[in-house]
Motif scaffolding. Sequence first.
Motif, PDB file in Angstrom:
ATOM      1  N   ASN A 122     -18.976   4.286 -36.211  1.00 13.27           N
ATOM      2  CA  ASN A 122     -19.479   4.064 -34.849  1.00 13.27           C
ATOM      3  C   ASN A 122     -20.989   3.826 -34.853  1.00 13.27           C
ATOM      4  OD1 ASN A 122     -19.875   6.807 -35.558  1.00 13.27           O
ATOM      5  ND2 ASN A 122     -20.002   7.410 -33.404  1.00 13.27           N
ATOM      6  N   GLU A 123     -21.732   4.507 -35.741  1.00  9.81           N
ATOM      7  CA  GLU A 123     -23.178   4.284 -35.837  1.00  9.81           C
ATOM      8  C   GLU A 123     -23.482   2.944 -36.497  1.00  9.81           C
ATOM      9  OE1 GLU A 123     -25.265   7.586 -37.601  1.00  9.81           O
ATOM     10  OE2 GLU A 123     -24.078   9.033 -36.454  1.00  9.81           O
ATOM     11  N   LEU A 124     -22.688   2.586 -37.498  1.00  9.57           N
ATOM     12  CA  LEU A 124     -22.869   1.297 -38.164  1.00  9.57           C
ATOM     13  C   LEU A 124     -22.639   0.151 -37.181  1.00  9.57           C
ATOM     14  CD1 LEU A 124     -23.506  -0.118 -40.798  1.00  9.57           C
ATOM     15  CD2 LEU A 124     -21.081   0.050 -41.409  1.00  9.57           C
ATOM     16  N   GLU A 125     -21.660   0.311 -36.311  1.00 10.56           N
ATOM     17  CA  GLU A 125     -21.400  -0.724 -35.302  1.00 10.56           C
ATOM     18  C   GLU A 125     -22.598  -0.882 -34.359  1.00 10.56           C
ATOM     19  OE1 GLU A 125     -18.571  -1.322 -31.481  1.00 10.56           O
ATOM     20  OE2 GLU A 125     -17.578  -0.575 -33.304  1.00 10.56           O
ATOM     21  N   ILE A 126     -23.199   0.224 -33.953  1.00 10.70           N
ATOM     22  CA  ILE A 126     -24.380   0.169 -33.076  1.00 10.70           C
ATOM     23  C   ILE A 126     -25.535  -0.532 -33.798  1.00 10.70           C
ATOM     24  CG2 ILE A 126     -26.154   1.572 -31.932  1.00 10.70           C
ATOM     25  CD1 ILE A 126     -23.886   3.672 -31.446  1.00 10.70           C
ATOM     26  N   ILE A 127     -25.740  -0.190 -35.069  1.00  8.82           N
ATOM     27  CA  ILE A 127     -26.810  -0.825 -35.848  1.00  8.82           C
ATOM     28  C   ILE A 127     -26.579  -2.330 -35.927  1.00  8.82           C
ATOM     29  CG2 ILE A 127     -27.812  -1.029 -38.166  1.00  8.82           C
ATOM     30  CD1 ILE A 127     -27.218   2.027 -38.476  1.00  8.82           C
ATOM     31  N   LEU A 128     -25.355  -2.740 -36.252  1.00 10.81           N
ATOM     32  CA  LEU A 128     -25.048  -4.174 -36.344  1.00 10.81           C
ATOM     33  C   LEU A 128     -25.244  -4.879 -35.006  1.00 10.81           C
ATOM     34  CD1 LEU A 128     -21.855  -4.107 -38.590  1.00 10.81           C
ATOM     35  CD2 LEU A 128     -24.049  -5.185 -39.152  1.00 10.81           C
ATOM     36  N   ARG A 129     -24.746  -4.268 -33.953  1.00 14.32           N
ATOM     37  CA  ARG A 129     -24.875  -4.879 -32.622  1.00 14.32           C
ATOM     38  C   ARG A 129     -26.332  -5.051 -32.226  1.00 14.32           C
ATOM     39  NH1 ARG A 129     -21.633  -1.041 -29.727  1.00 14.32           N
ATOM     40  NH2 ARG A 129     -23.587  -0.556 -28.726  1.00 14.32           N
ATOM     41  N   ASP A 130     -27.114  -3.976 -32.384  1.00 16.33           N
ATOM     42  CA  ASP A 130     -28.488  -3.992 -31.891  1.00 16.33           C
ATOM     43  C   ASP A 130     -29.451  -4.752 -32.792  1.00 16.33           C
ATOM     44  OD1 ASP A 130     -27.457  -2.489 -29.850  1.00 16.33           O
ATOM     45  OD2 ASP A 130     -28.443  -0.619 -30.431  1.00 16.33           O
ATOM     46  N   ARG A 131     -29.287  -4.648 -34.095  1.00 14.44           N
ATOM     47  CA  ARG A 131     -30.225  -5.325 -35.009  1.00 14.44           C
ATOM     48  C   ARG A 131     -29.869  -6.789 -35.215  1.00 14.44           C
ATOM     49  NH1 ARG A 131     -32.510  -2.285 -39.954  1.00 14.44           N
ATOM     50  NH2 ARG A 131     -34.100  -3.849 -39.647  1.00 14.44           N
ATOM     51  N   CYS A 132     -28.593  -7.114 -35.184  1.00 13.59           N
ATOM     52  CA  CYS A 132     -28.169  -8.493 -35.431  1.00 13.59           C
ATOM     53  C   CYS A 132     -27.861  -9.247 -34.135  1.00 13.59           C
ATOM     54  CB  CYS A 132     -26.944  -8.521 -36.332  1.00 13.59           C
ATOM     55  SG  CYS A 132     -27.208  -7.734 -37.928  1.00 13.59           S
ATOM     56  N   LEU A 133     -27.887  -8.522 -33.029  1.00 15.20           N
ATOM     57  CA  LEU A 133     -27.610  -9.119 -31.715  1.00 15.20           C
ATOM     58  C   LEU A 133     -26.269  -9.852 -31.701  1.00 15.20           C
ATOM     59  CD1 LEU A 133     -31.202 -10.468 -30.949  1.00 15.20           C
ATOM     60  CD2 LEU A 133     -30.184  -8.290 -30.234  1.00 15.20           C
ATOM     61  N   ILE A 134     -25.223  -9.115 -32.122  1.00 12.46           N
ATOM     62  CA  ILE A 134     -23.882  -9.691 -32.129  1.00 12.46           C
ATOM     63  C   ILE A 134     -22.982  -8.876 -31.208  1.00 12.46           C
ATOM     64  CG2 ILE A 134     -24.085 -10.686 -34.445  1.00 12.46           C
ATOM     65  CD1 ILE A 134     -22.507  -8.307 -35.532  1.00 12.46           C
ATOM     66  N   PRO A 135     -21.913  -9.498 -30.700  1.00 18.15           N
ATOM     67  CA  PRO A 135     -20.989  -8.767 -29.826  1.00 18.15           C
ATOM     68  C   PRO A 135     -20.239  -7.665 -30.579  1.00 18.15           C
ATOM     69  CG  PRO A 135     -20.521 -11.142 -29.805  1.00 18.15           C
ATOM     70  CD  PRO A 135     -21.564 -10.902 -30.839  1.00 18.15           C
ATOM     71  N   HIS A 136     -19.734  -6.721 -29.800  1.00 15.71           N
ATOM     72  CA  HIS A 136     -18.960  -5.588 -30.332  1.00 15.71           C
ATOM     73  C   HIS A 136     -17.825  -6.081 -31.233  1.00 15.71           C
ATOM     74  CE1 HIS A 136     -16.252  -2.148 -30.424  1.00 15.71           C
ATOM     75  NE2 HIS A 136     -15.332  -2.917 -29.881  1.00 15.71           N
ATOM     76  N   SER A 137     -17.106  -7.116 -30.826  1.00 16.52           N
ATOM     77  CA  SER A 137     -15.947  -7.586 -31.594  1.00 16.52           C
ATOM     78  C   SER A 137     -16.365  -8.093 -32.978  1.00 16.52           C
ATOM     79  CB  SER A 137     -15.198  -8.678 -30.832  1.00 16.52           C
ATOM     80  OG  SER A 137     -16.060  -9.781 -30.584  1.00 16.52           O
ATOM     81  N   TYR A 138     -17.513  -8.765 -33.083  1.00 15.68           N
ATOM     82  CA  TYR A 138     -17.995  -9.252 -34.380  1.00 15.68           C
ATOM     83  C   TYR A 138     -18.403  -8.071 -35.266  1.00 15.68           C
ATOM     84  CZ  TYR A 138     -18.283 -14.070 -32.616  1.00 15.68           C
ATOM     85  OH  TYR A 138     -18.009 -15.299 -32.098  1.00 15.68           O
TER      86      TYR A 138
END
Length: 195
Positions: free
Chosen positions: A151-167
Amino acid sequence: RKYPVLLQGPTSSGKTSMVSYLARMTGHRFVRINNHEHTDLQEYLGQYVSDKSGKLVFNEGILVEAVRKGYWIVLDELNLAPSEVLEALNRLLDDNRELYIPETQTVVKPHPHFMIFATQNPPGLYGGRKVLSRAFRNRFLELHFDDIPENELEIILRDRCLIPHSYAAKLISVMNDLQSYRQGSKLFAGKEGFI
């Protein structure tokens, strides 16, 4: 006294990123050396090179520069480094904290802000990693990292890479599949492996 710090944990668990972040937040310059089974001591200490006039001069390596100037240095994948590299670090890790450069026969005392960090993946779980001796490891303060929770890795990916939750979720799924495959295969192990 500033203790050398050894960070152990799985690949991509944030070991190097944490040191980089802390260095930035405290105003220290951050440098790193990425070790592998063919890392040469010259990368650490330096080597003689020809200057513009053809004269041989000693070009100091990144470790010498870090020691002199007070940088924070990370020795990534230290348990992949050859024995000669580990032996060269002994004096710097001892209580007297000094770096000996055999080529110039000089001793360098560390700048007061100098800090040394090392990272390693757990030996045995990753190809080519050796077990560092207990005597060598005793020179470090050891910190152990776990995998970053999904769940934390998903937040990092979303916020740092500016990608949607599904990606982000799909990337994590692919990462999990690759990690499972790596652990069940010899594909990435040893000299004949891909990494």
